[in-house]
Design an enzyme around this catalytic site. Structure first.
Site, PDB file in Angstrom:
ATOM      1  N   GLY A  52       0.834  -1.202   0.000  1.00  0.00           N
ATOM      2  CA  GLY A  52       0.000   0.000   0.000  1.00  0.00           C
ATOM      3  C   GLY A  52       0.863   1.245   0.000  1.00  0.00           C
ATOM      4  O   GLY A  52       2.047   1.205  -0.341  1.00  0.00           O
ATOM      5  N   ASN A  53       0.270   2.371   0.391  1.00  0.00           N
ATOM      6  CA  ASN A  53       1.018   3.626   0.485  1.00  0.00           C
ATOM      7  C   ASN A  53       0.427   4.471   1.603  1.00  0.00           C
ATOM      8  O   ASN A  53      -0.510   4.050   2.288  1.00  0.00           O
ATOM      9  CB  ASN A  53       1.016   4.368  -0.856  1.00  0.00           C
ATOM     10  CG  ASN A  53      -0.386   4.649  -1.358  1.00  0.00           C
ATOM     11  OD1 ASN A  53      -1.163   5.329  -0.695  1.00  0.00           O
ATOM     12  ND2 ASN A  53      -0.720   4.118  -2.530  1.00  0.00           N
ATOM     13  N   TYR A  54       0.977   5.677   1.783  1.00  0.00           N
ATOM     14  CA  TYR A  54       0.619   6.508   2.931  1.00  0.00           C
ATOM     15  C   TYR A  54      -0.586   7.414   2.691  1.00  0.00           C
ATOM     16  O   TYR A  54      -0.892   8.262   3.528  1.00  0.00           O
ATOM     17  CB  TYR A  54       1.808   7.381   3.321  1.00  0.00           C
ATOM     18  CG  TYR A  54       2.988   6.622   3.859  1.00  0.00           C
ATOM     19  CD1 TYR A  54       2.893   5.878   5.026  1.00  0.00           C
ATOM     20  CD2 TYR A  54       4.210   6.644   3.190  1.00  0.00           C
ATOM     21  CE1 TYR A  54       3.973   5.185   5.529  1.00  0.00           C
ATOM     22  CE2 TYR A  54       5.308   5.950   3.676  1.00  0.00           C
ATOM     23  CZ  TYR A  54       5.181   5.220   4.847  1.00  0.00           C
ATOM     24  OH  TYR A  54       6.264   4.532   5.341  1.00  0.00           O
ATOM     25  N   ALA A  86      -4.411   7.358  -4.801  1.00  0.00           N
ATOM     26  CA  ALA A  86      -3.022   6.904  -4.947  1.00  0.00           C
ATOM     27  C   ALA A  86      -3.058   5.396  -5.192  1.00  0.00           C
ATOM     28  O   ALA A  86      -2.896   4.595  -4.271  1.00  0.00           O
ATOM     29  CB  ALA A  86      -2.219   7.231  -3.697  1.00  0.00           C
TER      30      ALA A  86
END
Length: 399
Positions: free
Chosen positions: A209-211, A277
């Site tokens: 995943g990402n932030y 995102a």
């Protein structure tokens, strides 16, 4: 566009408090309904009976209006208002607002306010320029408050001409322009927005995943709905909620789920803003059970995910608008322009990780809007205000 609007006017203990009478007169003349909330110090400069005569409403000052236990509900005022205006706003009140010191009726009303808040500071220049005051102003801006300052409009920078309160006519005009320029602007339009990250599973308990917090996408959804659009928000896994009418939310986890939802919805939409995102890669194989720790290195083979922007760009029909986002670390404009052309976007919003305190997990952002042959750079702002800029740019394409 102030006709029928409900405005809470907060008045604090400043010599400029007498100007509140002219603000009330201007708001009422334009058809607004005004409820005054005044601090104890404010009553030393102007009498509640004068304000009540102008608004035709009792002035709210204390938590309890009588000795019999009758109380004034700051929560009810927060739900009633279409906007809150604090004019004049002293340095003391700025500090209490920034720190959440709820020791009077005005601050408790502010902390309960669901509507946009406008602040017109009033103090001498030395007080205004003091680092403590500037820090409080920046904190309040990060909360989404809008400042009205002389010769500056919203969220001005620099100190020249600051300190004194903006003139009443200009303050009223800012509120009038706010409602006139936005409300109903996208009525009848259907807008698709993607927001947040996607999670690509490695096994039942781990993912790539990402932030992304989803704050920018949710701010865009709120702004579009506020302007009258019917919004479909396709949201990845985030800890955010929506409350504004006009937003239909579809929750997804993976890129594949977001792709399917976006493709299905875009055909009936006037525009799509692709703010999510989305992970560019996913594990080629997902383990059925939790992968146990081993002595050897673990190798996870990745494969590309679906390109949502490229797919929507291919199926985009005449009249539809497509907005993308680009988060870059180098060759920013060139990379953004390449994405704009490859994916058939109408414009692209460029973010940069080089700007401290923006992008992931932040309440602020600093963006540039790039279209074919044009670029507009914006200063660092709260994401709610960035959303306003982006939606205004999009709305201009429908004129």
């Amino acid at each position: 566009m102030l006709r029928g609007k409900k405005i809470v006017l907060g008045i604090t203990g400043s010599i400029a408090a007498y100007k509140a009478c002219y603000i009330i007169r201007g708001l009422v003349k334009r058809g607004a309904e005004v409820q005054v909330v005044i601090t104890p110090a404010g009553k030393e400069f102007i009498t509640p009976i004068t304000l009540s005569a102008l608004t035709q409403k009792p002035v709210v000052s204390d938590f309890f209006s009588q000795r019999d236990g009758t109380w004034n509900s700051h929560v009810a005022l927060g739900l009633w208002a279409d906007a809150m205006l604090i004019a004049p706003c002293t340095a003391s009140t700025l500090g209490k607002m920034a720190s959440g010191v709820a020791d009077n009726m005005l601050i408790t009303t502010y902390l309960s306010m669901k509507a946009p808040v406008f602040i017109a500071p009033a103090m001498d220049l030395d007080m205004y320029a003091h680092p403590a005051t500037q820090a409080n102003i920046e904190r309040l801006r990060s909360y989404g408050n809008r400042f009205i300052e002389p010769q500056s409009g919203f969220l001005a920078s620099g100190l020249e001409g600051k300190g004194r309160m903006e003139e009443p006519d200009a303050i009223v005009r800012v509120l009038d322009d706010f409602f006139r320029g936005c409300e109903g602007q996208l009525a009848g339009r259907r807008i698709l927005i993607t927001a947040g990250p996607t999670y690509e599973r490695i096994d039942p308990v781990r993912f790539i995943g990402n932030y992304s917090s989803g704050k920018m996408g949710f701010a865009l959804a709120d702004e579009c709905a506020r302007r009258g659009a019917e919004v479909t928000l396709v949201a990845g896994p985030v800890a955010l909620t929506t409350s504004r009418p006009g937003i239909r939310r579809i929750d997804v986890e993976s890129c594949e789920q977001m792709y399917n939802a976006a493709v299905a919805e875009f055909a009936s939409c006037d525009a799509a803003i692709l703010c999510a995102a989305v992970a560019d890669f996913k594990p080629a194989c997902v383990a059925a059970g939790k992968i146990k720790r081993g002595a050897d290195d673990l190798v996870v083979r990745l494969s590309p995910t679906r390109d949502i922007a490229a797919e929507l760009g291919q199926v985009k029909k005449p009249g539809q608008r497509l907005v993308g986002f680009a988060l870059e670390t180098d060759n920013e404009e060139a990379n953004a322009l390449g994405k704009l052309r490859r994916k058939n976007l109408d414009f692209i919003v460029l973010n940069s990780l080089r700007n401290d305190g923006t992008c992931f997990r932040s309440d602020d952002n600093q963006v540039s809007i790039i279209s074919q042959g044009a670029r507009v750079d914006f200063p660092k702002k709260p994401k709610a205000d960035v959303a306003c800029d982006i939606v205004s740019y999009l709305a201009g394409m429908f004129v």
